[in-house]
Design a protein around this motif. Structure first.
Motif, short mmCIF file in Angstrom:
data_model
loop_
_atom_site.label_atom_id
_atom_site.label_comp_id
_atom_site.label_asym_id
_atom_site.label_seq_id
_atom_site.Cartn_x
_atom_site.Cartn_y
_atom_site.Cartn_z
N ALA A 1 0.85 -1.20 0.00
CA ALA A 1 0.00 0.00 0.00
C ALA A 1 0.89 1.25 0.00
CB ALA A 1 -0.92 0.00 1.21
N PRO A 2 1.58 1.51 -1.11
CA PRO A 2 2.51 2.65 -1.14
C PRO A 2 1.76 3.98 -1.09
CG PRO A 2 2.24 1.72 -3.34
CD PRO A 2 1.52 0.80 -2.39
N SER A 3 2.38 4.97 -0.46
CA SER A 3 1.81 6.31 -0.42
C SER A 3 2.92 7.34 -0.47
CB SER A 3 0.96 6.51 0.85
OG SER A 3 1.76 6.45 2.00
N ALA A 4 2.58 8.54 -0.95
CA ALA A 4 3.57 9.62 -1.08
C ALA A 4 2.97 10.90 -0.54
CB ALA A 4 3.97 9.77 -2.54
N VAL A 5 3.03 11.07 0.77
CA VAL A 5 2.54 12.29 1.42
C VAL A 5 3.76 12.97 2.03
CG1 VAL A 5 0.99 13.28 3.14
CG2 VAL A 5 0.34 11.19 1.93
N PRO A 6 4.28 14.01 1.38
CA PRO A 6 5.54 14.60 1.84
C PRO A 6 5.36 15.69 2.88
CG PRO A 6 4.89 15.63 -0.20
CD PRO A 6 3.83 14.59 0.11
N LEU A 7 6.44 15.98 3.60
CA LEU A 7 6.56 17.24 4.32
C LEU A 7 7.05 18.27 3.32
CD1 LEU A 7 8.43 15.96 7.51
CD2 LEU A 7 5.98 16.37 7.27
N GLU A 8 6.61 19.52 3.47
CA GLU A 8 6.97 20.57 2.53
C GLU A 8 7.67 21.71 3.25
OE1 GLU A 8 3.78 22.72 0.77
OE2 GLU A 8 5.00 23.48 -0.88
N PHE A 9 8.77 22.19 2.65
CA PHE A 9 9.48 23.37 3.14
C PHE A 9 9.68 24.32 1.97
CE2 PHE A 9 10.96 19.56 5.33
CZ PHE A 9 10.71 19.86 6.67
N GLU A 10 9.94 25.59 2.28
CA GLU A 10 10.29 26.57 1.26
C GLU A 10 11.47 27.40 1.72
OE1 GLU A 10 7.19 29.05 -0.13
OE2 GLU A 10 5.87 27.40 -0.75
N TYR A 11 12.29 27.81 0.75
CA TYR A 11 13.40 28.75 1.04
C TYR A 11 13.52 29.65 -0.17
CZ TYR A 11 17.85 30.64 2.57
OH TYR A 11 18.85 31.50 2.98
N ASP A 12 13.37 30.97 0.02
CA ASP A 12 13.25 31.87 -1.13
C ASP A 12 14.48 32.70 -1.41
OD1 ASP A 12 13.14 33.66 0.96
OD2 ASP A 12 11.16 34.46 0.49
#
Length: 359
Positions: free
Chosen positions: A274-285
């Motif tokens: 049961a593969p899943s791809a729910v990522p944590l997200e970061f930003e650097y501008d």
């Protein structure tokens, strides 16, 4: 394709550089990142064998013949960023920095053969590839191919857009591929639909070390608000995470917006049942084209990312080292030290601005 002994592969050079940088790290959590990561839901996922993907390629039709898409025109950062005064004293130049020492000559190739032929319908071809135990996987802006290490094709080439069929992709581009020796799996990343509201990150992982076998494939929206589109991905990994970075541009005028970092837990991706791809997200501008490390240590939990702050400000160039630190079941983005040099470089230029020796 040219194969060389493992002792001279580029990853060891990069690992040496990274260890050197870590020695100066005094990281603090930055103000230009999301300290609490966002959770993103993937837009669908599919588990299919290479044979099923190949069949879809036949149904998909010939390779696209649309007007070539030239990504060389896009900036990779905002306007030139100043180098902090506190960082300027940390220049790492040596007296002989202009004449790097060559420790030993490069060895001759063990094997030399043609790779995957480029179908000239996209500019640039974005050639990328990786080596596994028995195979080479080569990815271009037009197609995907798998060879045995002898150079013999292990499977017919497939149009890159058709390879991602079933996920609602109109056009796939900017492919990147790695082989994760810790998990004995292949990692394939591309992007979908440049400049469109449907722009997305495409991520696939193989179920085994055989790239001609079964894959789990996912599509993650580039921007939930559909105001930005994703370009120029990079991938890295350690024992716990797969990291995908992208440059984000405004759909309205192609202006650089920010750098996006997606951290995917390996355990969920590599769950074949049961593969899943729910990522944590970061930003650097304040830095573009962030490059995560491919970490081959089975003991290191932190994942490191290197970014270009500026190639030339008043005769100085600067990089910055970042890290993703695990904190229980989540992770934190940490801004690390600047690396400043008095030998600057060009961020870009006109045609042939950085010619190769002898060309």
């Amino acid at each position: 394709c040219t194969l060389v002994p493992h002792r001279v592969q580029l990853r060891f050079v990069l690992a040496t550089m990274l260890i050197f940088l870590l020695g100066a790290c005094t990281a603090t959590t930055g103000t230009h990142s999301d300290d609490v990561a966002n959770m993103l839901e993937p837009v669908g996922g599919r588990v299919e064998t290479w044979a099923e993907i190949e069949t879809a390629s036949v149904l998909h039709g010939p390779l696209p013949t649309a007007e070539p898409f030239d990504e060389r025109l896009l900036p990779d950062t905002k306007e030139a960023q100043p180098i902090p005064v506190a960082a300027q004293h940390a220049a790492l130049d040596s007296p002989n920095s202009s004449s790097p020492m060559i420790l030993e000559p490069s060895p001759l190739p063990l094997v030399d053969f043609a790779g995957l032929s480029f179908v000239n319908t996209a500019i640039p071809p974005d050639t990328h590839g990786a080596v596994g135990p028995e195979h080479l996987m080569i990815v271009l802006n037009t197609q995907v191919g798998i060879l045995q290490k002898s150079g013999t094709p292990a499977a017919p080439p497939v149009s890159i857009t058709a390879w991602w069929s079933g996920l609602g992709v109109n056009r796939a581009f900017d492919p990147r591929v790695s082989f994760d020796v810790l998990a004995n799996r292949w990692i394939f990343v591309a992007l979908a639909d440049p400049r469109q509201a449907s722009s997305a990150v495409l991520l696939a992982v193989s179920h085994t070390s055989d790239p001609t076998g079964t894959w789990s494939r996912f599509k993650i929206a580039a921007d939930a608000s559909a105001l930005q589109w994703a370009d120029y991905p990079n991938i890295g990994f350690n024992r716990n995470w797969i990291i995908v970075t992208t440059n984000q541009y405004l759909r309205s005028n192609d202006a650089y917006a920010t750098s996006r970092i997606l951290a995917f837990p390996k355990a969920a991706l590599f769950n074949n049942a049961a593969p899943s791809a729910v990522p944590l997200e970061f930003e650097y501008d304040l830095a573009g084209t962030l490059v995560p490390a491919s970490t081959y240590s089975a003991d290191l939990d932190s994942e490191y990312v290197l970014g270009s702050i500026n190639g030339n400000v008043d005769g100085q160039g600067a990089l910055r080292l970042f890290s993703i630190q695990p904190t229980g079941s989540t992770a934190t983005w940490t801004n690390g030290p600047y690396v400043v040099t008095s030998s600057p470089w060009a961020n870009g230029g006109t045609v042939n601005f950085a010619p190769q020796q002898g060309s």
